[in-house]
Scaffold this motif. Sequence first.
Motif, short mmCIF file in Angstrom:
data_model
loop_
_atom_site.label_atom_id
_atom_site.label_comp_id
_atom_site.label_asym_id
_atom_site.label_seq_id
_atom_site.Cartn_x
_atom_site.Cartn_y
_atom_site.Cartn_z
N ALA A 1 11.02 -2.92 -2.87
CA ALA A 1 12.37 -3.25 -3.87
C ALA A 1 13.48 -2.85 -3.09
N ASN A 2 14.69 -3.23 -3.24
CA ASN A 2 16.01 -3.27 -2.53
C ASN A 2 15.60 -3.29 -1.14
N GLY A 3 14.88 -4.26 -0.75
CA GLY A 3 14.71 -4.23 0.75
C GLY A 3 13.72 -3.48 1.49
N LYS A 4 13.25 -2.35 0.60
CA LYS A 4 12.45 -1.39 1.32
C LYS A 4 10.83 -1.65 0.63
N LYS A 5 9.99 -1.01 1.57
CA LYS A 5 8.64 -1.41 1.13
C LYS A 5 7.81 -0.06 1.51
N VAL A 6 6.58 0.09 0.59
CA VAL A 6 5.58 0.96 0.80
C VAL A 6 4.47 0.65 0.58
N SER A 7 3.52 1.39 1.51
CA SER A 7 1.99 1.08 1.08
C SER A 7 1.26 2.59 0.41
N ILE A 8 0.47 2.15 -0.67
CA ILE A 8 -0.10 3.40 -1.22
C ILE A 8 -1.58 3.09 -1.18
N ALA A 9 -2.37 3.84 -0.67
CA ALA A 9 -3.73 3.72 -0.78
C ALA A 9 -4.31 4.34 -2.13
N SER A 10 -4.47 3.63 -3.21
CA SER A 10 -5.05 4.05 -4.44
C SER A 10 -5.45 2.94 -5.30
N LYS A 11 -6.78 2.42 -5.31
CA LYS A 11 -7.17 1.54 -6.16
C LYS A 11 -7.00 1.66 -7.51
N GLU A 12 -7.08 2.80 -8.02
CA GLU A 12 -6.83 3.22 -9.31
C GLU A 12 -5.22 3.02 -9.55
N LEU A 13 -4.21 3.27 -8.87
CA LEU A 13 -3.07 3.06 -9.18
C LEU A 13 -2.71 1.53 -9.13
N ALA A 14 -3.14 0.72 -8.27
CA ALA A 14 -3.05 -0.56 -8.26
C ALA A 14 -3.66 -1.41 -9.54
N THR A 15 -4.91 -0.87 -9.90
CA THR A 15 -5.56 -1.30 -11.00
C THR A 15 -4.73 -1.27 -12.25
N ALA A 16 -4.08 0.04 -12.46
CA ALA A 16 -3.20 0.40 -13.54
C ALA A 16 -1.79 -0.11 -13.71
N LEU A 17 -1.25 -0.43 -12.79
CA LEU A 17 -0.01 -1.26 -12.45
C LEU A 17 -0.15 -2.75 -12.94
N PHE A 18 -1.23 -3.35 -12.45
CA PHE A 18 -1.64 -4.83 -12.73
C PHE A 18 -1.95 -4.70 -14.12
N ASP A 19 -2.60 -3.80 -14.64
CA ASP A 19 -2.82 -3.97 -16.01
C ASP A 19 -1.79 -3.71 -16.82
N VAL A 20 -0.68 -2.96 -16.50
CA VAL A 20 0.49 -2.76 -17.33
C VAL A 20 1.28 -4.24 -17.52
#
Length: 84
Positions: free
Chosen positions: A43-62
Motif C-alpha cells: 500500500a502507498n508504495g510500501k510492502k510487508v511480508s507476514i508469516a501467517s497462513k491463518e491471517l492470509a486465509t482470513a483476509l482472502f476469505d473476507v
Amino acid sequence: AKAFEGSEASKKLKDFFHEAGKLENGSAVTLHWKKPSELCVGANGKKVSIASKELATALFDVYLGKDPVSPPALKSFKEGIQKL
C-alpha cells in the motif's frame, strides 16, 4: 477475526498500515499469498511480508468468500482471473 486480535501477525499488519499512511479514495492495497504461510501486503508504495497462513486465509476469505466485504472487488477478481 477475534482469533487474530493481539497476535503477532495482527500487530505486524496494523503497524504496516500505520507506517504506510492514509489511504486516499482510489488507493490500491495488494494482497499476495506468496507461500503456504506468507502473506505479502502492499500500500502507498510500501510492502510487508507476514508469516501467517491463518491471517492470509482470513483476509482472502473476507474478499473472496461467500459474503465478501466488497462485491465489486470480488467481481473484478473473477474477471481478472479469467483473463489469465
